[in-house]
Design an enzyme around this catalytic site. Structure first.
Site, mmCIF file in Angstrom:
data_model
loop_
_atom_site.group_PDB
_atom_site.id
_atom_site.type_symbol
_atom_site.label_atom_id
_atom_site.label_comp_id
_atom_site.label_asym_id
_atom_site.label_seq_id
_atom_site.Cartn_x
_atom_site.Cartn_y
_atom_site.Cartn_z
ATOM 1 N N LYS A 41 1.122 -1.538 -0.084
ATOM 2 C CA LYS A 41 0.240 0.179 -0.185
ATOM 3 C C LYS A 41 0.882 1.149 0.137
ATOM 4 C CE LYS A 41 -0.197 -0.816 5.310
ATOM 5 N NZ LYS A 41 -0.910 -0.769 6.200
ATOM 6 N N ARG A 140 -10.184 0.087 15.292
ATOM 7 C CA ARG A 140 -10.678 0.703 14.069
ATOM 8 C C ARG A 140 -11.489 0.078 13.314
ATOM 9 N NH1 ARG A 140 -3.918 1.168 11.836
ATOM 10 N NH2 ARG A 140 -5.147 -0.435 11.005
ATOM 11 N N TYR A 269 15.460 29.927 6.584
ATOM 12 C CA TYR A 269 14.604 31.002 7.541
ATOM 13 C C TYR A 269 14.458 30.858 8.725
ATOM 14 C CZ TYR A 269 12.142 30.954 2.184
ATOM 15 O OH TYR A 269 11.172 30.822 1.689
HETATM 16 C C1 PLP Z 1 -0.285 -1.852 6.862
HETATM 17 C C2 PLP Z 1 -0.734 -2.950 6.942
HETATM 18 C C3 PLP Z 1 -0.051 -4.098 7.250
HETATM 19 C C4 PLP Z 1 1.442 -4.043 7.743
HETATM 20 O O1 PLP Z 1 1.761 -3.765 9.138
HETATM 21 P P1 PLP Z 1 3.361 -3.721 8.615
HETATM 22 O O2 PLP Z 1 3.612 -3.067 9.854
HETATM 23 O O3 PLP Z 1 3.958 -2.982 7.491
HETATM 24 O O4 PLP Z 1 3.965 -4.725 8.675
HETATM 25 C C5 PLP Z 1 -0.533 -4.918 7.914
HETATM 26 N N1 PLP Z 1 -2.089 -5.166 8.374
HETATM 27 C C6 PLP Z 1 -3.113 -3.793 8.424
HETATM 28 C C7 PLP Z 1 -4.344 -4.671 8.470
HETATM 29 C C8 PLP Z 1 -2.545 -3.073 8.160
HETATM 30 O O5 PLP Z 1 -3.069 -1.895 7.482
#
Ligand code: PLP
Length: 377
Positions: A41, A140, A269
């Site tokens: 992702k 969640r 800045y």
């Molecule tokens: C992003 C995600 C993962 C991967 O997690 P990592 O800590 O990057 O291995 C696994 N499960 C879910 C539901 C996620 O959203």
């Protein structure tokens, strides 16, 4: 493309061989029969979704996961029809159609969504594979009610229009030293998921992210979902090498200018840094417009000429400044490493994350489109 133009303004060099080897390393830790699902992702955590998916599959991943329908759609075009792609996130009605078009496996927990999905599936002429999500404590997505999970799983298994593919959960604290809550979540998951798997032995149970995968086999079940670790980043925020992982991403730029700054003069800045003594300052043409975050002002380090040197002054959108010391041979045109190693000097994503008060995930995922990715195999 291999290698890169040393005079390119900034380049993220992504070593796909490392992604592949990290998957081999992770797969070797799994119990026989446990599948490795590579999480790609957010454009492969900034590394490039398609390229990293290919590398992960070469390294032994048998499945891919993304967060959104659009990601699934793009990934399907890249990897062909056979590789299972799992969409982990919630979907709107319109996104559901995109995900179905991509022949993705989907997550369900709300009955209304399940009904809508089952009806919609008929139009696409196949039986979507569904993973029922149990919220064991992340708070969640997912249903918190054990009885509702069992009912939904049984309903999906009995419904001709869909296929029950799995029951799953997600851990909130797998990266923390204290494993009390992690074990509570594991116990809750086992209590609900194991009886469902007994009734439906063909399904896959899954729970582990990278951190839980590295913690041990009791978290693995039929599949693990590894993201950060496949990119060679340490899910515990410490040292990826200690886990046998190799960072896949390096961020290279160069010294565009070197100038004399006298004691008391400032750079950048807001004049947030003033030279305590006469010194030389190098100017690098990179900034928060590239995802090199402004929070790194006066706290980051940059490798130049084989040494880690302090970033001084405020990070601006397109430039940063580095203190090269009172005497220097460094000249314009010389390479500089923002993430990665140069000689004996190393600047890990973990170090920048620590300085920023964030996690390594955000360092690579935050690199913007302005940064070209160059792939090595
Ligand atoms: C992003 C995600 C993962 C991967 O997690 P990592 O800590 O990057 O291995 C696994 N499960 C879910 C539901 C996620 O959203």
């Amino acid at each position: 493309m291999s290698g890169h133009d040393p005079f390119q303004r900034v380049t993220a060099i992504v070593d796909l061989g490392n992604v592949e080897r990290n998957c081999v390393t992770l797969a070797a830790k799994l119990a026989p029969g446990t599948e490795l699902c590579a999480v790609v992702k957010a454009d492969g955590y900034g590394h490039g979704m398609g390229e990293c998916a290919d590398a992960a599959l070469r390294g032994g991943a048998s499945r891919l996961a993304v967060a959104t329908a659009t990601e699934a759609f793009e990934l399907r075009e890249r990897v062909g029809a056979e590789v299972p792609i799992f969409v982990m996130g919630a979907l709107t009605g319109a996104e559901l159609d995109v995900a179905l078009q991509a022949r993705a496996e989907l997550t369900v927990w709300r009955t209304e969504f399940f009904e809508a999905l089952a009806e919609r599936a008929g139009l696409f002429g196949f039986r979507p594979r569904l993973h029922v999500k149990y919220d064991t404590g992340m708070g969640r997505l997912g249903d918190r009610e054990p009885a509702a999970i069992a009912r939904l799983a049984d309903a999906a298994a009995a419904d001709e229009r869909v296929e029950l593919a799995g029951v799953w959960t997600h851990f909130a604290t797998a990266d923390e030293d204290d494993d009390t809550f992690l074990r509570e979540q594991l116990d809750r998951f086992r209590e609900v998921a194991l009886p469902i798997a007994e009734r439906h032995p063909e399904i896959t149970l899954h729970a582990a992210n990278s951190a839980a995968t590295l913690r041990g086999r009791e978290f693995h079940f039929g599949m693990v979902r590894c993201g950060v670790a496949i990119y060679g980043l340490d899910p515990f925020g410490r040292d990826a090498a200690a886990q046998g992982l190799e960072p896949a991403l390096a961020l290279h730029t160069y010294v565009a200018d070197v100038k004399r700054i006298h004691a008391g003069e400032s750079v950048g800045y807001g004049r947030s840094w003033r030279a305590p003594a006469d010194t030389w300052v190098g100017v690098l043409p990179v900034g928060y417009g590239d995802g090199y975050r402004r929070g790194l002002s006066n706290v980051a380090e940059v490798a130049i000429d084989g040494m880690r040197r302090p970033l001084v002054g405020t990070v601006s959108m397109d430039n940063v400044t580095v203190d090269l010391g009172p005497e220097t041979d460094i000249a314009p045109g010389q390479p500089a490493v923002l993430v990665g190693e140069q000689g004996d000097a190393r600047v890990d994503a973990e170090l920048l994350a620590e300085r920023l008060g964030t996690i390594n995930y955000e360092i690579t995922t935050g690199l913007t489109r302005r940064v070209p990715r160059a792939y090595r195999t």
